[in-house]
Each structure stands twice: as C-alpha cells, then as structure tokens.
Design a protein around this motif. Structure first.
Motif, PDB file in Angstrom:
ATOM      1  N   UNK A  17      -0.225  -3.574  14.857  1.00  0.00           N
ATOM      2  CA  UNK A  17       1.036  -2.858  14.710  1.00  0.00           C
ATOM      3  C   UNK A  17       0.969  -1.989  13.457  1.00  0.00           C
ATOM      4  N   UNK A  18       1.271  -0.684  13.617  1.00  0.00           N
ATOM      5  CA  UNK A  18       1.139   0.288  12.543  1.00  0.00           C
ATOM      6  C   UNK A  18       2.532   0.779  12.142  1.00  0.00           C
ATOM      7  N   UNK A  19       2.783   0.798  10.829  1.00  0.00           N
ATOM      8  CA  UNK A  19       4.059   1.262  10.288  1.00  0.00           C
ATOM      9  C   UNK A  19       4.053   2.786  10.192  1.00  0.00           C
ATOM     10  N   UNK A  20       4.996   3.442  10.860  1.00  0.00           N
ATOM     11  CA  UNK A  20       5.080   4.903  10.850  1.00  0.00           C
ATOM     12  C   UNK A  20       6.133   5.416   9.870  1.00  0.00           C
ATOM     13  N   UNK A  21       6.752   4.542   9.107  1.00  0.00           N
ATOM     14  CA  UNK A  21       7.768   4.977   8.153  1.00  0.00           C
ATOM     15  C   UNK A  21       7.120   5.594   6.910  1.00  0.00           C
ATOM     16  N   UNK A  22       7.938   6.300   6.128  1.00  0.00           N
ATOM     17  CA  UNK A  22       7.444   6.911   4.895  1.00  0.00           C
ATOM     18  C   UNK A  22       7.068   5.809   3.908  1.00  0.00           C
ATOM     19  N   UNK A  23       5.886   5.919   3.333  1.00  0.00           N
ATOM     20  CA  UNK A  23       5.372   4.923   2.410  1.00  0.00           C
ATOM     21  C   UNK A  23       5.243   5.528   1.015  1.00  0.00           C
ATOM     22  N   UNK A  24       5.605   4.751  -0.004  1.00  0.00           N
ATOM     23  CA  UNK A  24       5.414   5.163  -1.396  1.00  0.00           C
ATOM     24  C   UNK A  24       4.142   4.520  -1.940  1.00  0.00           C
ATOM     25  N   UNK A  25       3.409   5.293  -2.713  1.00  0.00           N
ATOM     26  CA  UNK A  25       2.154   4.804  -3.273  1.00  0.00           C
ATOM     27  C   UNK A  25       2.098   5.172  -4.757  1.00  0.00           C
ATOM     28  N   UNK A  26       1.715   4.227  -5.587  1.00  0.00           N
ATOM     29  CA  UNK A  26       1.631   4.429  -7.027  1.00  0.00           C
ATOM     30  C   UNK A  26       0.169   4.368  -7.464  1.00  0.00           C
ATOM     31  N   UNK A  27      -0.228   5.365  -8.258  1.00  0.00           N
ATOM     32  CA  UNK A  27      -1.550   5.368  -8.898  1.00  0.00           C
ATOM     33  C   UNK A  27      -1.282   5.318 -10.391  1.00  0.00           C
ATOM     34  N   UNK A  28      -1.405   4.136 -10.982  1.00  0.00           N
ATOM     35  CA  UNK A  28      -0.946   3.913 -12.354  1.00  0.00           C
ATOM     36  C   UNK A  28      -2.114   3.701 -13.307  1.00  0.00           C
TER      37      UNK A  28
END
Length: 381
Positions: A187-198
């Motif tokens: 099952x793949x999530x198609x919603x907008x995802x937030x990603x942090x590169x810290x």
C-alpha cells in the motif's frame, strides 16, 4: 452370551466396524451385537455433529465403500487448481486448499462444497470475502489462506503475484486467494509528504563553513514507478535533496547565499525535480529553513553589518547637513536682495523672543525695538 459384543450407536453418531483391523461396515443409530470370541472386532464411534471425518483411512473407506460411499459420506476431491468452499446448513464455514480430499458424514448436518477455480482469478467474491472476514479467516500475512488488502482513501495498492506486478488497486477492501502462488500487496501513500534534511555541514564557494537545514514537500504521482524502479524510494529522495543542497551551496559565496535565498531554493528545486520526476515523484516545494554560521563568523558578520550601518548613517547625516546649509544660503541671498523680507524675518525673531518674557520696555517706538536698546525683564516670581 459371553462371546457377544454389544454396541449402541446414538442418534447423532455413526460407527465404523473393523474386523482384524480391516474396515468391514458402517453402523447407523441402533443397537448391535457381534459374536467376537477372539476379540477381533473393533467399533469406532463418531459424532456426526462435527461432520468432517477425521480418521486416517479416508482412501481405504473410499475404496471399500465404492458405490455406497455417497449414502454415508459427502465425498470431496479437489483438483490442483480448485478451492473448496465448505457450506454447513447453507453457511460458509471453511475453505479447502487445492488438491484436498475430504469425507463429511451425511445425516445431521447438511454439508455441500462449492468448487472455485483459481484459473478464473485470485480475487474473492464479495460475499465470500465478507463471510471469511466474519469468521476471522482473512489476514494480511503470507501464511493465510486468503490475503486481505485494505487500501484507504488517497492511497494506492500494488498487487504482486509470484514477484510480478499484477494490478494497481484503488481505495477499497480486497481479498485474494493465497494458494499455490505467492501473493503480496503493498500500500502506497499518495498524500503530500514533508521531508526534513537537517544539520548539513557545507562549504560555500568562498570556503565559509556553515550548517543548513532544508525542508521539502513531495508526493507520489506514479506508485508503480516509485516502487519498481528504486529499492527504497524515501531514502532516494532524501539523498537527492542532500546532493541538490550541497551543489547549490557550493556554487555560491556567503554574501550571495545570504542575500538571495530564493535563488538557492530555486536551484535545489530544479535539480531535485529533474532527478526524482522519472521515479513517479513530484516535488511541490523546497525551502532552506535555517543557515547557521559558526560563532566567530557571526561576530565578524555582526561587525561588518555594524560598520556598514554606521557608514550609511554618516552619509545620511552629511547629506541632510548639506541640504540644510544650502537652504540657509538660499534664504540669505533672498534677504540680501529684499529689505522687506529682512524686516519680516526680524519681526518673526522678535515674536519668538517676546513669547518667552513677561514684560518689555520699548524706547523710540518700533524703530527703537529694531535698532536701539531693548530692555527685557523677567516676570515677577
């Protein structure tokens, strides 16, 4: 008599008679007597309320009963590509795997077996799926008879059969037979995802060390490409964000970076969008959240900024002083060429002076005020 064996079979029972450990006959409800002087007869009693025959001699019973088999048992012999749906009194109660061979007692419970061909497809009918779910026979594990797949809204499901992509599942509830084939769903999530590169330690083009935090928002537009073309999709997007950030920072000086962060965001966005777009991922936005300088570099920049602001303040101050001096010069030239204007300025000055005194003594009229001695007295306390 002494050598007679008495056997009683109840209403909900059946008996199997074995003579010298060989099947002899089936007993229905009733009372039976057998002459057995040498103890060679054995009678096994079965409760037919549980209709499935659980003995180990199914094949022997089938062979020995022959044409009379259907009078005693419901015989089920499934093919290699068939599944059996066991109905008890019209309700689905069990599922038989392909190749199964079973006997069910006739009489107390009405047993029927519906054959389902795997050649017609692996997906369960809605009524079968709902009944098996009610019985707790559906699971999302590979060991279950049927694989249950729940695809929520804004998700997509990928069904793999024997390692090959079979179909894409939209939002909904599904179940697939898990016999003779390896059935796996993702099952793949198609919603907008937030990603942090810290906490990225980077060097600018002018060799200044700084630490940068980056935020990005992405979403999967093609779940098939995202899953089949890269092993770990999330890790790949994260690394491309890292590479894009390093490349963009290394191409700018510190002044350029601090002076125009929008261009830095645009450079990173263009790089990452080109790298992950072919993997079914859309980059919606990229932004540098923080640019953190070392302590000594902060002090240097603060000193530079303070010096620049002081210089700007001095320039403004000198410009205003020059403007004021130029205005005074223009006023003086007008007064020099116009005596009436000179007298008006004198009267304005006198008015300002008289506002601050309590009494005034004037000798010689207005001419005396303007050209002779004027005595000013402070007001009495």
């Amino acid at each position: 008599m002494f050598w007679t064996k008495r056997v009683v079979i109840g209403d909900g029972e059946r008996g199997l008679v074995y003579r010298n450990r060989q099947f002899d006959q089936v007993l229905v409800a009733g009372v039976y007597r057998f002459s057995d002087p040498f103890g060679r007869i054995e009678v096994k009693t079965f409760n037919i309320a549980a209709p499935e025959y659980c003995g180990h001699d199914v094949d022997i019973l089938i062979a020995r009963l022959g044409a009379r088999l259907d009078e005693v048992f419901v015989h089920v012999d499934l093919g290699a590509d068939e599944i059996g749906l066991v109905m008890r009194n019209g309700k689905l109660e069990d599922v038989l795997a392909p190749g199964s061979r079973r006997l069910y007692w006739r009489g107390l419970v009405d047993v029927a077996v519906e054959r389902v061909s795997l050649a017609d497809g692996l997906e369960l009918r809605d009524d079968v799926r709902m009944r098996l779910r009610q019985l707790g026979m559906l699971s999302n594990t590979a060991a279950s008879k049927a694989l249950m797949v729940e695809v929520p809204a804004e998700f997509a499901g990928l069904l793999f059969v024997d390692g090959r992509l079979s179909r894409v599942l939209e939002a909904g509830s599904y179940a697939f037979w898990n016999f003779r084939k390896n059935v796996v769903a993702q099952v793949i999530d198609l919603r907008v995802q937030s990603m942090e590169v810290s906490g990225q330690e980077l060097l600018t083009r002018d060799k200044v060390s700084l630490r940068v935090n980056l935020a990005a928002s992405t979403r999967i537009t093609d779940p098939v490409a995202a899953v089949t073309r890269v092993a770990k999709h999330g890790d790949y997007v994260y690394r491309e964000l890292q590479y894009g950030l390093r490349k963009a920072v290394a191409a700018k000086t510190l002044d350029e970076l601090l002076g125009d962060k929008a261009s830095l965001d645009a450079d990173i966005f263009a790089y990452v969008r080109g790298r992950v777009g072919e993997l079914g991922t859309e980059v919606l936005g990229v932004g540098v959240k923080d640019v953190i300088l070392p302590g000594e570099m902060k002090d240097i920049l603060n000193s530079v900024v303070q010096a620049e602001k002081s210089a700007q303040a001095n320039v403004i101050r000198r410009r205003e002083e020059a403007n004021a001096t130029r205005s005074l010069l223009n006023t003086a030239k007008l007064i020099e060429d116009n005596p009436v204007l000179m007298r008006l300025k004198e009267l304005e000055a006198l008015e300002k002076v008289t506002e601050k005194v309590g009494s005034m003594t004037v000798f010689g009229g207005l001419e005396g005020v303007m050209k002779q001695l004027v005595s000013l007295k402070a007001p009495a306390q």
